[in-house]
Motif scaffolding. Structure first.
Motif, PDB file in Angstrom:
ATOM      1  N   ASP A 627      92.851  27.256   1.003  1.00  0.00           N
ATOM      2  CA  ASP A 627      92.752  28.322   1.763  1.00  0.00           C
ATOM      3  C   ASP A 627      92.017  27.775   2.989  1.00  0.00           C
ATOM      4  N   ASN A 628      90.877  26.885   3.092  1.00  0.00           N
ATOM      5  CA  ASN A 628      90.387  26.358   4.281  1.00  0.00           C
ATOM      6  C   ASN A 628      91.334  25.884   5.272  1.00  0.00           C
ATOM      7  N   VAL A 629      92.065  24.940   4.681  1.00  0.00           N
ATOM      8  CA  VAL A 629      93.176  24.342   5.455  1.00  0.00           C
ATOM      9  C   VAL A 629      93.925  25.392   6.268  1.00  0.00           C
ATOM     10  N   TYR A 630      94.716  26.451   5.463  1.00  0.00           N
ATOM     11  CA  TYR A 630      95.514  27.297   6.182  1.00  0.00           C
ATOM     12  C   TYR A 630      94.542  28.280   7.354  1.00  0.00           C
ATOM     13  N   LYS A 631      93.405  28.472   6.806  1.00  0.00           N
ATOM     14  CA  LYS A 631      92.647  29.362   7.996  1.00  0.00           C
ATOM     15  C   LYS A 631      92.250  28.296   9.127  1.00  0.00           C
ATOM     16  N   MET A 632      92.058  27.149   9.144  1.00  0.00           N
ATOM     17  CA  MET A 632      91.979  26.245   9.987  1.00  0.00           C
ATOM     18  C   MET A 632      92.994  26.111  11.182  1.00  0.00           C
ATOM     19  N   GLN A 633      94.427  26.281  10.439  1.00  0.00           N
ATOM     20  CA  GLN A 633      95.694  26.116  11.215  1.00  0.00           C
ATOM     21  C   GLN A 633      95.758  27.417  11.785  1.00  0.00           C
ATOM     22  N   ALA A 634      95.411  28.444  11.339  1.00  0.00           N
ATOM     23  CA  ALA A 634      95.374  29.857  12.014  1.00  0.00           C
ATOM     24  C   ALA A 634      94.664  29.926  13.118  1.00  0.00           C
ATOM     25  N   ILE A 635      93.385  29.226  13.328  1.00  0.00           N
ATOM     26  CA  ILE A 635      92.522  29.478  14.600  1.00  0.00           C
ATOM     27  C   ILE A 635      92.418  28.420  15.310  1.00  0.00           C
ATOM     28  N   MET A 636      93.004  27.163  15.039  1.00  0.00           N
ATOM     29  CA  MET A 636      92.718  26.324  15.797  1.00  0.00           C
ATOM     30  C   MET A 636      94.040  25.624  16.199  1.00  0.00           C
ATOM     31  N   PRO A 637      93.864  24.774  17.404  1.00  0.00           N
ATOM     32  CA  PRO A 637      95.162  23.931  17.613  1.00  0.00           C
ATOM     33  C   PRO A 637      95.745  23.226  16.724  1.00  0.00           C
ATOM     34  N   ALA A 638      96.911  22.830  16.768  1.00  0.00           N
ATOM     35  CA  ALA A 638      97.552  22.365  15.584  1.00  0.00           C
ATOM     36  C   ALA A 638      96.980  20.743  15.458  1.00  0.00           C
ATOM     37  N   GLU A 639      96.688  20.055  16.562  1.00  0.00           N
ATOM     38  CA  GLU A 639      96.425  18.779  16.434  1.00  0.00           C
ATOM     39  C   GLU A 639      94.567  18.759  16.116  1.00  0.00           C
ATOM     40  N   GLN A 640      93.991  19.679  16.283  1.00  0.00           N
ATOM     41  CA  GLN A 640      92.591  19.635  15.940  1.00  0.00           C
ATOM     42  C   GLN A 640      92.462  20.100  14.550  1.00  0.00           C
ATOM     43  N   ALA A 641      93.214  21.067  14.253  1.00  0.00           N
ATOM     44  CA  ALA A 641      93.146  21.693  12.904  1.00  0.00           C
ATOM     45  C   ALA A 641      93.694  20.390  11.640  1.00  0.00           C
ATOM     46  N   ALA A 642      94.831  19.569  12.359  1.00  0.00           N
ATOM     47  CA  ALA A 642      95.192  18.528  11.258  1.00  0.00           C
ATOM     48  C   ALA A 642      94.156  17.701  11.150  1.00  0.00           C
ATOM     49  N   GLN A 643      93.350  17.155  12.139  1.00  0.00           N
ATOM     50  CA  GLN A 643      92.366  16.216  11.999  1.00  0.00           C
ATOM     51  C   GLN A 643      91.121  16.818  11.363  1.00  0.00           C
ATOM     52  N   LEU A 644      90.679  18.052  11.352  1.00  0.00           N
ATOM     53  CA  LEU A 644      89.645  18.601  10.763  1.00  0.00           C
ATOM     54  C   LEU A 644      90.031  18.551   9.213  1.00  0.00           C
ATOM     55  N   SER A 645      91.141  18.858   8.886  1.00  0.00           N
ATOM     56  CA  SER A 645      91.717  19.326   7.431  1.00  0.00           C
ATOM     57  C   SER A 645      92.072  18.042   6.605  1.00  0.00           C
ATOM     58  N   ALA A 646      92.184  16.837   7.181  1.00  0.00           N
ATOM     59  CA  ALA A 646      92.718  15.719   6.697  1.00  0.00           C
ATOM     60  C   ALA A 646      91.895  15.378   5.557  1.00  0.00           C
ATOM     61  N   GLU A 647      90.441  15.489   5.590  1.00  0.00           N
ATOM     62  CA  GLU A 647      89.767  15.123   4.202  1.00  0.00           C
ATOM     63  C   GLU A 647      89.956  16.139   3.229  1.00  0.00           C
ATOM     64  N   ASN A 648      90.205  17.376   3.665  1.00  0.00           N
ATOM     65  CA  ASN A 648      90.568  18.313   2.562  1.00  0.00           C
ATOM     66  C   ASN A 648      91.732  18.140   1.924  1.00  0.00           C
ATOM     67  N   ARG A 649      92.697  17.925   2.708  1.00  0.00           N
ATOM     68  CA  ARG A 649      94.149  17.452   2.141  1.00  0.00           C
ATOM     69  C   ARG A 649      94.033  16.378   1.272  1.00  0.00           C
ATOM     70  N   ALA A 650      93.306  14.995   1.614  1.00  0.00           N
ATOM     71  CA  ALA A 650      93.081  13.999   0.679  1.00  0.00           C
ATOM     72  C   ALA A 650      92.480  14.335  -0.807  1.00  0.00           C
ATOM     73  N   ILE A 651      91.289  15.375  -0.640  1.00  0.00           N
ATOM     74  CA  ILE A 651      90.694  16.063  -1.836  1.00  0.00           C
ATOM     75  C   ILE A 651      91.852  16.727  -2.731  1.00  0.00           C
ATOM     76  N   ILE A 652      92.382  17.597  -1.967  1.00  0.00           N
ATOM     77  CA  ILE A 652      93.388  18.674  -2.539  1.00  0.00           C
ATOM     78  C   ILE A 652      94.480  17.578  -3.389  1.00  0.00           C
ATOM     79  N   ALA A 653      94.876  16.405  -2.677  1.00  0.00           N
ATOM     80  CA  ALA A 653      95.911  15.769  -3.353  1.00  0.00           C
ATOM     81  C   ALA A 653      95.513  14.808  -4.954  1.00  0.00           C
ATOM     82  N   GLN A 654      94.175  14.426  -4.372  1.00  0.00           N
ATOM     83  CA  GLN A 654      93.466  13.660  -5.712  1.00  0.00           C
ATOM     84  C   GLN A 654      93.059  14.783  -6.711  1.00  0.00           C
ATOM     85  N   ILE A 655      92.812  15.899  -6.456  1.00  0.00           N
ATOM     86  CA  ILE A 655      92.689  16.835  -7.721  1.00  0.00           C
ATOM     87  C   ILE A 655      93.762  17.170  -8.342  1.00  0.00           C
TER      88      ILE A 655
END
Length: 727
Positions: A627-655
């Motif tokens: 949910d956090n990743v989607y919300k960041m993508q909605a309110i931030m520029p794509a490049e900045q959102a991708a950078q900020l959500s990279a860590e969360n994406r890694a945790i999501i994949a690990q889980i």
């Protein structure tokens, strides 16, 4: 943390030390207050009855049923003064615990009313329902008759409002269904065999006692915190949990200042134990956080075993009063020290001689050597059986880990004693090098000086000589140590009988007594040399060396139990009159069945926690991250959102990876359990559980423990190690 976890941890942290219930500080005045000991016997029994009962206790004279009514009357009079209303035959079935059925003193008076009665016939013998106790196939379930019979050598005691009568427990057909009956037989066997050998050196000895001092290790956790750990409540150990940042790394808990709450518990426990005649002596912090030790002064072996069983029950009662839960499981927490029962065992004569203590005369030291070497021979010949006597589903987790001895039975003697045996073996009559502590000078040229301080310590040795006794360190903290004592005393009895046969044969051939003893001992020293080991029992090199020496190196618990049915074991038990082949077969059935049930329960609890606690919590946290990743993508520029959500994406994949592994392997574990349950043979079923079910625990746990480090602490429902070990 989760709301429930937060509340129980906060409540536990706020607890203050409980007040000690008993204000009596002169422990000698309350010692054995609740025990029908000799002083009480003398006060409450007629002199003839007292003398007859003491003769039974001290000399093993058969108990005359004619005195039973008078003994029962005396016991009842004493017990009623202390508010007792019930009595029970207290016995030790093959469950490993104790059992009791309470009966009130009330009976009909024959006139339409009631009276308080306690007759000799119910003191001596009772008939509990035996159908629900483990019997290993000795009898059918519908054949419920079994008997308990009074053990007069262990004093009657009071727990709360009940007079507890220590008893043996046997089947209708005479086989023992408990631990006490074979222990008493083993003690009688070693007594007779040791007396026969002692008479090579003195005609004054008429009785040899086995003595035992049991160091009891245990953990304390807050009862409220433990209550929200289903694994602790149902299995006695944590099936999952990542190590805390600080466990025992700094070694600061060992012998450290005892927490005030724990001191209050210990004081209360000690007073209660002293009132029951248990001579508790030592208390201290053990190595692991939350771990402690309690040790009494040594006692006669049968009494020491009874006292330890009483003490374990008493610990549960007192701990509850202080807001604790006692953990006697051998390995309740992964990565920290487990708990054992160090059994300090020795033999002593009725003339006051400790047979494992060096003496001041040549004959005394030859006697000392005789008993040391024969004990080593017994341990060598039955090293696999001794391991079987202490192994269990729970103790298997402890052996060979965090200071516990390995699952290979060897004996540490210390430098001086080892050198002495080496020189005896080579017939070297030179003395040991000077520079050690006080030595005893000998007149026998074949035997070098005996060093009074002749041993160091080896924490990795399962069976170490410690000066005037042997310390059997491999016994588990939750065990009835009668199992180990039955094997040890039986094996030593058999060996002493063999020694006497060998020596007598030489004497009959014209060899001098002293030379005959030395010749046999020299042969024994050579033969039992493989069981002597002075090095690091944890090393891989020792495991390889032990295998080369022919020592038992089996690690599978169900297979280790096979040692009880080995021809040499059956022959030994039957030859000394301790157990028959039928009784041994039955006990092994119980051991295999118990092993299976314990692993089965753990597997069920593990599966439930994994699928109903861990995976849902991990997925909930994962959903929040998504949910956090989607919300960041909605309110931030794509490049900045991708950078900020990279860590969360890694945790999501690990889980995703870890929860998938857990789910798949829990299913695999359930399927393995179902297949094992179809096996009819208790032995083969236990092996299947060991080989196919239990190995999955560690694999699944690894991923659960990794998730514990990832998932938001506020979501995690199970108290963590840092909370469980902090009291």
């Amino acid at each position: 943390m989760s709301d429930l976890r937060f509340r129980v941890v906060e409540k536990a942290a706020a607890k203050k030390p409980a007040a000690v219930k008993c204000a009596e500080t002169h422990l000698d005045k309350v010692f054995a207050k609740h025990v029908f000991d000799r002083e009480k016997m003398f006060r409450y029994l007629p002199k003839e009855t007292y003398d007859a009962l003491i003769d039974v206790i001290d000399h093993g004279t058969p108990l005359d049923r004619g005195i039973a009514d008078e003994v029962a009357n005396g016991m009842k009079a004493w017990a009623k003064e202390l508010g007792v209303t019930h009595y029970t035959h207290w016995f030790q079935p093959l469950t490993g615990g104790t059992a009791e059925k309470h009966e009130s003193f009330i009976d009909y008076n024959g006139k339409g009313g009631v009276l308080e009665a306690f007759e000799g016939k119910v003191l001596i013998q009772q008939e509990p329902d035996a159908s629900s106790f483990p019997n290993g196939g000795i009898r059918n379930t519908f054949e419920a008759r079994g008997y308990t019979a009074w053990d007069a050598s262990s004093p009657v005691f009071i727990m709360d409002d009940t007079l507890c009568i220590p008893t043996i427990f046997i089947s209708y057909t005479g086989e023992s269904l408990d631990y006490k009956a074979p222990l008493l037989r083993a003690l009688r066997a070693v007594d007779k065999a040791a007396v026969d050998v002692c008479r090579y050196f003195s005609d004054d000895v008429s009785h040899v006692n086995a003595f035992l001092g049991i160091e009891q290790e245990y953990f304390l956790v807050d009862a409220d915190v433990a209550a929200v750990r289903p694994d602790l409540m149902q299995t006695g150990r944590t099936l999952m949990g990542h190590a805390a940042a600080k466990n025992q790394q700094l070694d600061d808990h060992y012998f450290g200042s005892i927490p005030q709450r724990v001191v209050a518990f210990m004081k209360d426990l000690e007073v209660r134990a002293i009132e029951l005649g248990i001579p508790v002596k030592t208390r201290h912090n053990e190595v692991a956080p939350g771990q402690f030790e309690l040790a009494p002064i040594y006692e006669e072996c049968n009494l020491a075993v009874d006292h330890n069983m009483i003490l374990m029950a008493l610990m549960d009662i007192v701990a509850a009063d202080h807001g604790f839960r006692v953990l006697l499981h051998e390995k309740p927490f992964k990565g920290v020290n487990g708990s054992g029962k160090h059994c300090n065992w020795s033999l002593g004569t009725d003339t006051g001689v400790l047979l494992y203590a060096p003496g001041k005369t040549p004959d005394a030291n030859l006697r000392f050597l005789t008993f040391v070497v024969n004990t080593l021979m017994a341990v060598y010949r039955h090293n696999g059986l001794l391991k079987a006597s202490i192994i269990s589903a729970t103790n298997a987790h402890r052996l060979g880990a965090n200071e516990a001895p390995p699952a290979i039975i060897s004996s540490f003697l210390g430098k001086q004693l080892s050198q002495m045996l080496d020189r005896l073996e080579s017939a070297d009559d030179s003395a040991l090098a000077s520079g050690a502590k006080k030595a005893v000078s000998l007149d026998i040229p074949q035997i070098p000086e005996i060093m009074l301080d002749n041993t160091d310590r080896n924490r990795t040795s399962p069976f170490a000589f410690t000066g005037n006794r042997f310390e059997f360190r491999a016994v588990g903290s939750s065990a009835n140590c009668a199992a180990a004592m039955i094997v040890l005393n039986s094996a030593v009895a058999e060996q002493l009988r063999q020694f006497k046969t060998d020596v007598d044969a030489l004497i009959a051939g014209g060899t001098d007594r002293q030379q005959a003893i030395l010749q046999v001992l020299r042969e024994y020293v050579r033969e039992c040399k493989p069981v002597r080991f002075e090095g690091n029992g944890y090393s891989d090199e020792w495991k390889e060396e032990a295998m080369r020496r022919g020592l038992d190196c089996e690690t599978s618990c169900p297979l280790i139990f096979d040692q009880y049915l080995a021809p040499a074991s059956v022959r030994m038990f039957e030859s000394v009159g301790v157990m028959t082949a039928k009784e041994l077969e039955a006990r092994n059935e119980v051991k295999w069945e118990t092993y299976t049930k314990k692993i089965q329960i753990e597997a069920r609890v593990f599966g439930d926690l994994a699928l109903n606690h861990i995976v849902p919590i991990a997925i909930e946290y994962q959903t929040r991250l998504i949910d956090n990743v989607y919300k960041m993508q909605a309110i931030m520029p794509a490049e900045q959102a991708a950078q900020l959500s990279a860590e969360n994406r890694a945790i999501i994949a690990q889980i995703s990876e870890r929860t998938a592994f857990i789910t798949q392997n829990v299913a695999k574990m359930i399927e393995a359990r179902k297949r094992a349950n179809t096996i009819e043979s208790e032995r083969e079923k236990a092996i299947a559980y060991h080989d196919t079910v239990e190995p999955l625990f560690g694999e699944i746990r690894y991923h659960i423990d990794k998730l514990e480090l990832i998932v938001d602490d506020r979501l995690w429902t199970l108290p963590k190690y840092r909370e469980l070990l902090n009291i």
